[in-house]
Design an enzyme around this catalytic site. Structure first.
Site, PDB file in Angstrom:
ATOM      1  N   THR A   1       0.859  -1.178   0.000  1.00 23.30           N
ATOM      2  CA  THR A   1       0.000   0.000   0.000  1.00 23.30           C
ATOM      3  C   THR A   1       0.895   1.228   0.000  1.00 23.30           C
ATOM      4  O   THR A   1       2.003   1.203   0.515  1.00 23.30           O
ATOM      5  CB  THR A   1      -0.864   0.011   1.269  1.00 23.30           C
ATOM      6  OG1 THR A   1      -1.474  -1.256   1.400  1.00 23.30           O
ATOM      7  CG2 THR A   1      -1.921   1.087   1.218  1.00 23.30           C
TER       8      THR A   1
ATOM      9  N   GLU B   1      -6.286 -11.581   0.037  1.00 25.37           N
ATOM     10  CA  GLU B   1      -5.681 -10.971   1.221  1.00 25.37           C
ATOM     11  C   GLU B   1      -6.394 -11.475   2.469  1.00 25.37           C
ATOM     12  O   GLU B   1      -7.582 -11.205   2.667  1.00 25.37           O
ATOM     13  CB  GLU B   1      -5.804  -9.443   1.142  1.00 25.37           C
ATOM     14  CG  GLU B   1      -4.911  -8.821   0.089  1.00 25.37           C
ATOM     15  CD  GLU B   1      -3.762  -8.069   0.718  1.00 25.37           C
ATOM     16  OE1 GLU B   1      -3.518  -8.260   1.924  1.00 25.37           O
ATOM     17  OE2 GLU B   1      -3.108  -7.303  -0.006  1.00 25.37           O
TER      18      GLU B   1
ATOM     19  N   SER C   1      -0.867  -2.824   5.071  1.00 29.29           N
ATOM     20  CA  SER C   1      -1.792  -3.930   5.300  1.00 29.29           C
ATOM     21  C   SER C   1      -2.390  -3.830   6.707  1.00 29.29           C
ATOM     22  O   SER C   1      -2.895  -2.787   7.105  1.00 29.29           O
ATOM     23  CB  SER C   1      -1.070  -5.269   5.079  1.00 29.29           C
ATOM     24  OG  SER C   1      -1.948  -6.355   5.117  1.00 29.29           O
TER      25      SER C   1
END
Length: 518
Positions: free
Chosen positions: A339, A379, A420
């Site tokens: 990210t 995920e 995350s």
């Protein structure tokens, strides 16, 4: 100090430069944010993509606050698990190995392409062609890979990036994966961006690009359909508002979980005189571990199942609901997370906090486009009930939490993080460092961090070893000391504004973050 027209803090210098280039042209913070989002797809391709998802929290100079939700959506139709292309890969952060799943069956409906267009259309000032130009030039001419980007390529994401012919063409043009100092060129992505600017970003969802993506899913074991893409929409939401130490914290509301979990952590911290604890002391570290542990406990008690309910956040953050957890924390104290994030502020008082992610990437690139699609269905953090157990046609919950701090009506700080499941603990610690310990933004972001999860307490280097040696956790969690700073603990990029109008930014050293002003 010279007054700046704008500041951009981001995960890569080229990402920040793309946004910064908008200010001399008459652009505002939202033009800069969109330019940076597009450039990040080139400069940070291991972290974000037009095929990913994200959120942008906007604060306008007229004190309007909008959360643009362009995160990924679950498909509308499920298939038999035996027919789905879905398989595990291990991602090694150096001190921790985390398993993710990739393949066509890991792809959720992407939202970044729609988000770019919606934010620009709603709040931008410059023509989209101008805003996209830095990213197009960057993709066509290439850029030199820095040390952090090389680390994300190899060892972390090499098996994913090289799993398709186009991926190998981009990331291993000479047969071996690109290293720091070498150049990465993404000509297909440059052509795709030019095409989308000319034809409109709806072409990503209804044109030839969409048809190719759906055809490959149908033939190779993916879920996505033409209807999934055609009906995707960016959602404008009211930000979640939390009071803390006399300030107002604005962050990502449900159905995403990250903002509410940060709110839970802040509500727990609000009952403790954190400023009386020495930063990094045994008592401080114990308190952080307990706050993270109690937040996880609250999450397990029906939290994820109710994220789509109205007024869910208000109920979970109410004093009545939090009282037993507050009492446990106070008794304890008295006894002793692929990210990227961009923060932008301009001199008019506009601000954008934007977090985007492609997960680790599914390994699939839409042929001829340079765009890798996300692996959000693979995920574990986003699928707490297990893989393939998602509800059809709903927004996936996310830990992403673009955040603003307001002092009355005055914008004080813009922050957010990648990482995350570590996003919420990274942001929580930065807010506490800034408001409880009175640190500068740079110090608050770059002091060492910790993370508690699943009875493991990870500690970055930089804390006092004597204090760590005396640390005993109530739940007897394993204490793991890392040998070096790592992207595992997030990547917080932020901008702060002072009462005199000066603007200061900082980038997270864990991810080679930068801050540039003009």
């Amino acid at each position: 100090m010279q007054k700046l027209n704008g500041v951009v803090a981001a995960g890569h210098q080229e990402t920040a430069l793309a946004g910064l280039a908008m200010f001399p042209l008459g652009g505002n913070a939202f033009d800069a944010a969109v330019a940076s989002m597009l450039a990040a797809c080139v400069a940070e391709p291991g972290l974000t993509s037009l095929g990913g998802g994200g959120f942008l929290l906007a604060h306008t100079h007229t004190n309007q606050n909008i959360l643009f939700d362009f995160f990924t959506q679950t498909p509308s139709i499920k298939q038999s698990k035996s027919q789905v292309d879905f398989y595990p890969v291990d991602v090694n952060f150096g001190g921790s190995v985390q398993e993710f799943h990739i393949g066509l069956g890991s792809m959720a409906v992407p939202g970044v392409a729609a988000g770019v267009f919606k934010v620009h259309q709603t709040l931008g000032k410059l023509p989209l062609k101008v805003v996209a130009e830095p990213a197009i030039n960057l993709a066509r001419n290439g850029l030199e890979i820095n040390t952090f980007q090389a680390y994300t390529f190899n060892p972390i994401l090499s098996s994913i990036l090289l799993s398709s012919p186009e991926g190998r063409e981009i990331y291993a043009p000479q047969g071996s994966i690109l290293q720091a100092g070498e150049r990465i060129v993404m000509k297909n992505l440059a052509n795709t961006l030019e095409y989308l600017v000319q034809q409109g970003f709806e072409e990503f969802y209804q044109g030839e690009i969409a048809r190719q993506l759906v055809a490959d899913c149908q033939q190779g074991g993916g879920y996505l359909t033409e209807e999934d893409l055609r009906r995707y929409r960016v959602i404008e939401r009211q930000p979640l508002r939390i009071g803390y130490r006399g300030k107002q914290i604005l962050t990502n509301p449900p159905p995403s979980s990250g903002g509410t979990l940060i709110g839970l952590g802040l509500e727990l911290l609000s009952g403790i005189e954190v400023a009386n604890l020495e930063f990094g002391s045994c008592r401080h570290l114990r308190m952080l571990a307990d706050v993270m542990r109690l937040t996880n406990t609250v999450r397990k008690q029906g939290f994820d199942d109710r994220l789509h309910e109205q007024n869910m956040a208000a109920e979970f953050l109410s004093p009545e609901h939090l009282q037993p957890y507050l009492q446990e924390l106070q008794e304890t104290v008295n006894k002793w997370g692929s990210t990227t994030h961009i923060s932008v502020v301009d001199s008019e008082g506009n601000a954008a906090s934007v977090t985007t992610s492609n997960g680790e990437g599914s390994g699939y690139m839409i042929p001829g486009t340079g765009i890798m699609i996300n692996n959000m269905l693979g995920e574990e953090d986003l699928n707490p009930h297990g893989f393939h157990e998602w509800r059809e046609n709903v927004r996936l919950s996310s830990m992403m939490a673009p955040t603003l701090i307001l002092d009355g009506d005055r914008l004080e700080m813009v922050i957010g993080s990648g990482g995350s499941n570590r996003i919420r603990t990274a942001i929580l610690q930065v807010i506490s460092n800034y408001l409880d310990f009175g640190m500068s933004l740079a110090a608050a972001v770059n002091r060492p961090r910790v993370h508690w999860e699943n009875y493991r307490f990870d500690i970055e280097p930089g804390f006092n070893q004597t204090e760590i040696n005396h640390l005993q956790l109530a739940d007897h969690s394993e204490i793991v000391q890392w040998g070096e700073r790592n992207m595992f603990f997030g990547g917080v990029n932020g901008v702060a504004t002072n009462a005199d109008g000066t603007i200061l930014g900082t980038g997270d050293i864990r991810r080679s973050g930068v801050s540039l002003g003009i």
